[in-house]
Design an enzyme around this catalytic site. Structure first.
Site, PDB file in Angstrom:
ATOM      1  N   CYS A  83     -18.366  -7.841   1.623  1.00  0.00           N
ATOM      2  CA  CYS A  83     -19.052  -7.434   2.845  1.00  0.00           C
ATOM      3  C   CYS A  83     -18.025  -6.993   3.876  1.00  0.00           C
ATOM      4  O   CYS A  83     -18.329  -6.263   4.804  1.00  0.00           O
ATOM      5  CB  CYS A  83     -19.870  -8.587   3.429  1.00  0.00           C
ATOM      6  SG  CYS A  83     -21.573  -8.543   2.912  1.00  0.00           S
TER       7      CYS A  83
ATOM      8  N   THR B 158       0.836  -1.206   0.000  1.00  0.00           N
ATOM      9  CA  THR B 158       0.000   0.000   0.000  1.00  0.00           C
ATOM     10  C   THR B 158       0.870   1.253   0.000  1.00  0.00           C
ATOM     11  O   THR B 158       0.658   2.163  -0.800  1.00  0.00           O
ATOM     12  CB  THR B 158      -0.930  -0.010   1.231  1.00  0.00           C
ATOM     13  OG1 THR B 158      -1.764  -1.173   1.141  1.00  0.00           O
ATOM     14  CG2 THR B 158      -1.799   1.229   1.280  1.00  0.00           C
TER      15      THR B 158
ATOM     16  N   ALA C 137       6.044  -8.068   1.151  1.00  0.00           N
ATOM     17  CA  ALA C 137       6.638  -9.314   1.648  1.00  0.00           C
ATOM     18  C   ALA C 137       5.616 -10.364   2.079  1.00  0.00           C
ATOM     19  O   ALA C 137       5.838 -11.560   1.890  1.00  0.00           O
ATOM     20  CB  ALA C 137       7.573  -8.999   2.821  1.00  0.00           C
TER      21      ALA C 137
HETATM   22  C1  PLP Z   1      -2.117  -7.177  -0.976  1.00  0.00           C
HETATM   23  C2  PLP Z   1      -2.041  -6.238  -2.121  1.00  0.00           C
HETATM   24  C3  PLP Z   1      -1.687  -4.892  -1.931  1.00  0.00           C
HETATM   25  C4  PLP Z   1      -1.447  -4.305  -0.553  1.00  0.00           C
HETATM   26  O1  PLP Z   1      -0.233  -4.713  -0.001  1.00  0.00           O
HETATM   27  P1  PLP Z   1      -0.033  -4.544   1.597  1.00  0.00           P
HETATM   28  O2  PLP Z   1       1.389  -4.927   1.805  1.00  0.00           O
HETATM   29  O3  PLP Z   1      -0.981  -5.500   2.230  1.00  0.00           O
HETATM   30  O4  PLP Z   1      -0.295  -3.140   1.917  1.00  0.00           O
HETATM   31  C5  PLP Z   1      -1.603  -4.080  -3.033  1.00  0.00           C
HETATM   32  N1  PLP Z   1      -1.847  -4.547  -4.263  1.00  0.00           N
HETATM   33  C6  PLP Z   1      -2.184  -5.830  -4.498  1.00  0.00           C
HETATM   34  C7  PLP Z   1      -2.423  -6.294  -5.889  1.00  0.00           C
HETATM   35  C8  PLP Z   1      -2.305  -6.713  -3.428  1.00  0.00           C
HETATM   36  O5  PLP Z   1      -2.652  -7.970  -3.661  1.00  0.00           O
END
Ligand code: PLP
Length: 386
Positions: A323, A70, A198
């Site tokens: 949901c 994120t 990770a």
């Molecule tokens: C899980 C995911 C994220 C977010 O990553 P986090 O490390 O959980 O913040 C972003 N993009 C995709 C495609 C994901 O699958």
């Protein structure tokens, strides 16, 4: 429990935990400290950076550590959109991005940027020609995910990246679902920015990285000290970064074996489900897909109901009808593929991982058809299907 939700998260590998442990209390230094305890941590930090860079064919200084996928997406998109603000305010992405990308663009729209959300076809694929047509003289950045987290569909980013380069645009890809599952070389696919996390490849949660091609300018989103070449302030999370490097090293060394393993199980699962249950659709079946992911639409039943019943039977999956987010809106990805609301509501996602077994898939194939039958029996629309 049978865990089939690896696109949501994966367990930390035992070898990763062992690699991290010394860095919590014993080798606890701050990598910015000049004394020996600090320099020991600094060395581990830079060794980890090197390992990750090597896995991607990148240079060490092109890897910026973040708190996860994120944050990497936020830094890539906001950071470059603002760095290029004087060149233009038009940005391009797709309608099926993860919320960690989509919501960044939504915020940028409120701040004066113009955003094109490229549509996808019924398989969830972006059309590179459609992308080309959407480019304007004010376009600066395009962000298209590598593989979709819900469907596993792999976007034609090689073509899109090449077009972006031709038109002088920055190209970012959210590769959170592919790093660790496939091999990725930044010399082969000309990306400027790439996000990874990770905990999607058996590393710890709360850590990720952004690949930033040399020369790409970013406005930092977290301000403070000069850490991470001034692109991301804050004391680096050394234990988690060491764990991430270890996890990526393991994943890269074994990705082909793992690919074959999960693909075989996934195909067995899909074949079994389509044989045993009527009126089901495998989303993106005709598109290039991750080998571990299967998004299945089951007519006349709610995804949420299938998820809860499977959980009760000891099987963990995920559903596209979120949901979880407190809304009854079905997945934006499925709606973008053109599925109507009532079909999109009946979605269940199986995402497999390295420790799943044939026996586990067999169990799912025994349990799942009964769950669907039961739910269809009590559904007002279900009877016709049985
Ligand atoms: C899980 C995911 C994220 C977010 O990553 P986090 O490390 O959980 O913040 C972003 N993009 C995709 C495609 C994901 O699958």
């Amino acid at each position: 429990m049978i865990y089939l939700d690896c696109n949501a998260t994966t367990p930390c590998d035992q070898r990763v935990i062992e690699a991290m442990l010394p860095f919590f209390a014993e080798k606890f230094g701050n990598p910015s400290s000049l004394h020996s305890i600090g320099q020991e941590a600094k060395k581990a930090l830079e060794t980890s950076r090197h390992t990750i860079a090597q896995c991607l064919g990148a240079e060490d200084q092109e890897i910026i550590f973040t708190s996860g996928g994120t944050e990497a997406n936020n830094l890539a998109i906001r950071g470059s959109a603002y760095a290029l603000w004087n060149k233009g305010n038009h940005l391009i992405t797709s309608a099926i991005e993860h919320h960690a990308v989509l919501n960044v663009f939504k915020a940028l729209e409120k701040e004066g940027f113009q955003v094109t959300y490229l549509p996808v076809d019924e398989n969830g694929l972006v059309d590179p020609q459609e992308f080309k047509k959407s480019i304007t003289p004010r376009t600066t950045l395009v962000s298209i995910m590598h593989a979709n987290n819900e469907t596993g569909v792999i976007e034609p980013i090689q073509e899109i990246a090449s077009l972006a380069k031709e038109y002088g645009l920055l190209f970012h890809t959210d590769a959170v679902q592919t790093i660790g599952k496939l091999s990725f070389n930044v010399k082969e696919i000309p990306v400027d920015l790439l996000s990874a996390s990770a905990h999607k490849f058996y590393g710890p949660k709360g850590v990720g990285f952004l690949y930033v091609k040399k020369g790409v300018r970013l406005i930092p989103q977290i301000l403070g000290g000069p850490h991470e070449r001034g692109k991301r302030a804050g004391t680096e999370n050394v234990p988690l970064i060491v764990g991430m490097a270890k996890a990526l090293e393991i994943a890269q060394a074994n990705w082909e074996d793992e690919y074959r393993h999960v693909e075989e199980l996934r195909n067995r699962l899909e074949q079994g489900i389509t044989e045993r249950i009527r009126e089901v659709t495998v989303v993106g079946k005709n598109a290039p897909r991750l080998p571990n992911t299967s998004m299945i639409l089951v007519k006349y039943v709610e995804g949420e109901a299938m998820l809860l019943n499977l959980d009760f039977a000891g099987i963990c999956v995920s559903s596209g009808s979120a949901c979880t987010s407190g809304s009854l809106e079905p997945s934006h990805v499925l709606l973008s593929c053109g599925y109507p609301h009532e079909i999109a509501h009946g979605s269940v996602r199986f995402s497999l991982g390295r420790s799943n077994t044939v026996e586990e898939i067999q169990t799912v194939l025994e349990v799942f058809p009964h769950i669907v039958e039961k739910l269809r029996n009590i559904s007002p629309f279900g009877k016709e299907a049985i």
